[in-house]
Design an enzyme around this catalytic site. Structure first.
Site, short mmCIF file in Angstrom:
data_model
loop_
_atom_site.label_atom_id
_atom_site.label_comp_id
_atom_site.label_asym_id
_atom_site.label_seq_id
_atom_site.Cartn_x
_atom_site.Cartn_y
_atom_site.Cartn_z
N GLY A 72 0.81 -1.22 0.00
CA GLY A 72 0.00 0.00 0.00
C GLY A 72 0.84 1.26 0.00
N SER A 200 -3.26 -3.47 -0.81
CA SER A 200 -2.13 -4.16 -0.20
C SER A 200 -2.50 -5.61 0.12
CB SER A 200 -1.76 -3.41 1.09
OG SER A 200 -0.77 -4.10 1.79
N HIS A 202 -1.34 -7.94 2.10
CA HIS A 202 -1.34 -8.51 3.46
C HIS A 202 -2.55 -8.08 4.28
CE1 HIS A 202 0.25 -5.18 6.18
NE2 HIS A 202 0.53 -4.67 4.99
N CYS A 326 0.41 0.99 12.28
CA CYS A 326 1.60 1.41 11.52
C CYS A 326 2.37 2.49 12.25
CB CYS A 326 1.19 1.91 10.13
SG CYS A 326 0.48 0.63 9.13
N1 PLP Z 1 -3.04 2.78 3.61
C1 PLP Z 1 -3.82 2.35 4.61
C2 PLP Z 1 -5.21 2.86 4.75
C3 PLP Z 1 -3.32 1.41 5.53
O1 PLP Z 1 -4.08 0.98 6.52
C4 PLP Z 1 -1.98 0.95 5.37
C5 PLP Z 1 -1.41 0.02 6.35
O2 PLP Z 1 -1.89 -0.12 7.45
C6 PLP Z 1 -1.23 1.42 4.29
C7 PLP Z 1 -1.79 2.34 3.43
C8 PLP Z 1 0.15 0.92 4.04
O3 PLP Z 1 0.11 -0.37 3.47
P1 PLP Z 1 1.38 -1.34 3.49
O4 PLP Z 1 1.52 -1.83 4.87
O5 PLP Z 1 1.03 -2.43 2.54
O6 PLP Z 1 2.53 -0.55 3.01
#
Ligand code: PLP
Length: 395
Positions: A72, A200, A202, A326
Site C-alpha cells: 500500500g 495491499s 497482506h 503502523c
Molecule cells: N493505507 C492504509 C489505509 C493502511 O491501513 C496501510 C497500512 O496499514 C497502508 C496504506 C500501508 O500499506 P502497506 O503496509 O502495505 O505498506
C-alpha cells in the site's frame, strides 16, 4: 499463556491456508524469471497474468489496469508523486483529507516541501468527508484528489462514488487508498470514476510485501522504479512471483467470500460494540455506526492510557491496537482521532479491535471479559477516576 485471539486485522492478516499452499511451488521449484524467454520463465509470466486477472475480476476492470507493487505504501507514493510530477505543468494543488494513512499524509508533506500546495479537508465527527466541502476546495490548478475508501482506524467508509461523480467534470485525477477496503467491501474504480487505486495484499490474507495500483486506461504515470521493462517499464525489478501469485489467490478468495464475510463480521462487530457500551462505563465509540467497515471496533475508554491497556490485554493473549498499528510506538495520539474532534486525553484512551472471518463469539466474549477486568484494575489506580466515581456515587 498459549491462547491467542488476534483482533488486529487492520494491521495485518494471516496468510490463508489456501494462499499458502498456492504460493509454495513458486518459492521452490517454479523459480523461473518471468522475463526469460524459455518455457520455465514463460510459465511464470502466466502466473503473473493469472494474478492480474484475479484482481481485475474483483475490481471489475481489465487486467492491464493492474500494476504490481510492494504494498500500500508504494502504491500511494507512486499515485501521488507520479501524478504530481507528470501534471505539474497543469497545476500544483492537491486535495486530500486530514485522516489519511501516513503513506498518503507523509507523501503529501514530501510534495509540499517540493513546492506543491496541499489542502487537507476537514471531516465530520464520524470521519466522513462531505463532497460539498470538496467541491468548494477544488480549484483550476487542482491536479489530484486523494481520499481513502475506508479509514484504517475508525472504519469510516467514504462516499467515494459521490466524490467520483463530482470530479467527473474536473481534470484533477482521483486517487483512493483502498488498502483497508479491498476484499472487505465492493471496490469498483470504474463505476466510481476513480483514476488510481491502491491496495495491499497482506490486508486480505495475502503475503506481506505485495500490493497493486489500479491505473485507469489512458492515464500515463511516470515510472516509479527505473531499470528493466517489468510492469510495462513502469516498475522495474524482477517480480516477486510467489507474493504476486499469493496476492492474486487471496483476491480471488476475498472476492468470492465477501458477501458472507460482511454479514458475519458485522453482526459480531455490533455484538462486541453493544457489550462494551452496555457493560463498561465511561466509553465512547469512535467512528460511525453505519457505513463502517464490518470488522472495525474502535472505542475510547476514559481514565486509561490505550497503550497500557493493549499491553495488559497482550498478557491475556489478545492482540489489538491503540491506534493505527503502523504508527504504534509513537507516544502521540492518533491524528485521525484528533481530526474527528477528540481531545488528546480521550484519543489516548482509544483501542481498536479488528475482527476477521474466523473470529468467534467466544473470542469476543473472552476479550470483553478480559477488557472489563483490565480496565477496572487500571482505572482504580487513577486518582482522577477514583474521585470522579466517588462524586458520581454521592449524587
Ligand atoms: N493505507 C492504509 C489505509 C493502511 O491501513 C496501510 C497500512 O496499514 C497502508 C496504506 C500501508 O500499506 P502497506 O503496509 O502495505 O505498506
Amino acid at each position: 499463556m498459549n491462547k491467542r485471539i488476534y483482533l488486529d486485522n487492520a494491521a495485518t492478516t494471516k496468510i490463508s491456508d489456501e494462499v499458502f499452499e498456492y504460493m509454495l511451488p513458486y518459492l521452490k521449484e517454479a523459480y523461473g524469471n518471468p522475463s526469460s524467454i524459455y518455457d520455465f520463465g514463460e510459465e511464470n509470466k502466466q502466473t503473473l497474468l493469472t494474478a492480474r486477472k484475479s484482481i481485475a475480476r474483483v475490481l471489475e476492470c481489465e487486467p492491464q489496469n493492474i500494476y504490481f507493487t510492494s504494498g500500500g505504501t508504494e502504491s500511494d507514493n507512486w499515485a501521488l508523486i507520479g501524478t504530481a510530477e507528470s501534471r505539474s505543468e497543469l497545476g500544483r494543488h492537491i486535495i486530500t483529507t486530514g485522516i489519511e494513512h501516513h503513506a498518503v499524509v507523509n507523501t503529501c508533506r514530501y510534495l509540499e516541501n517540493r513546492g506543491y500546495e496541499v489542502t487537507y479537508l476537514k471531516v465530520d465527527e464520524q470521519g466522513r468527508v462531505d463532497p460539498l466541502r470538496l467541491q468548494r476546495a477544488l480549484r483550476k490548478d487542482t491536479i489530484l484528489v486523494s481520499i481513502m475508501t475506508a479509514n484504517n482506524e475508525i472504519g469510516t467508509i467514504q462516499p467515494i462514488e459521490a466524490i467520483g461523480r463530482l470530479l467527473k467534470n474536473h481534470p484533477a485525477l482521483f486517487h483512493t487508498d483502498a488498502v483497508q477496503a479491498f476484499g472487505h467491501i465492493p471496490v469498483l474504480p470504474e463505476k466510481w470514476n476513480v483514476d488510481l487505486l491502491s491496495a495491499s495484499g497482506h490486508k486480505f490474507h495475502g503475503p506481506k510485501g505485495s500490493g497493486f495500483l489500479y491505473v485507469r486506461d489512458g492515464i500515463k504515470l511516470p515510472p516509479f522504479l527505473h531499470g528493466g521493462k517489468q510492469e510495462r517499464g513502469l516498475r522495474a525489478g524482477t517480480e516477486n512471483v510467489a507474493a504476486i501469485a499469493g496476492m492474486g489467490k487471496a483476491a480471488e478468495i476475498a472476492g468470492r467470500a465477501m458477501r458472507n464475510r460482511i454479514q458475519r463480521e458485522a453482526s459480531l462487530r455490533d455484538y462486541m460494540i453493544h457489550r462494551i457500551e452496555t457493560e463498561i462505563p465511561f466509553c465512547r465509540l469512535n467512528g460511525p455506526r453505519k457505513n463502517r467497515l464490518s470488522n472495525n471496533v474502535n472505542v475510547s475508554f476514559e481514565f486509561v492510557d490505550g497503550e497500557t491497556i493493549v499491553i495488559l490485554l497482550d498478557m491475556e493473549g489478545i492482540c489489538c491496537s491503540s491506534g493505527s498499528a503502523c504508527s504504534a510506538g509513537q507516544a502521540v495520539s492518533s491524528h485521525v482521532l484528533k481530526e474527528i474532534g477528540l481531545s488528546d486525553e480521550i484519543a489516548r484512551g482509544a483501542i481498536r479491535f479488528t475482527l476477521n472471518e474466523e473470529t468467534t463469539r467466544e473470542d469476543v466474549d473472552y476479550t470483553v471479559e478480559r477488557l472489563k477486568e483490565v480496565l477496572d484494575k487500571n482505572r482504580k489506580m487513577n486518582p482522577l477516576y477514583l474521585s470522579f466515581s466517588q462524586m458520581n456515587q454521592k449524587r
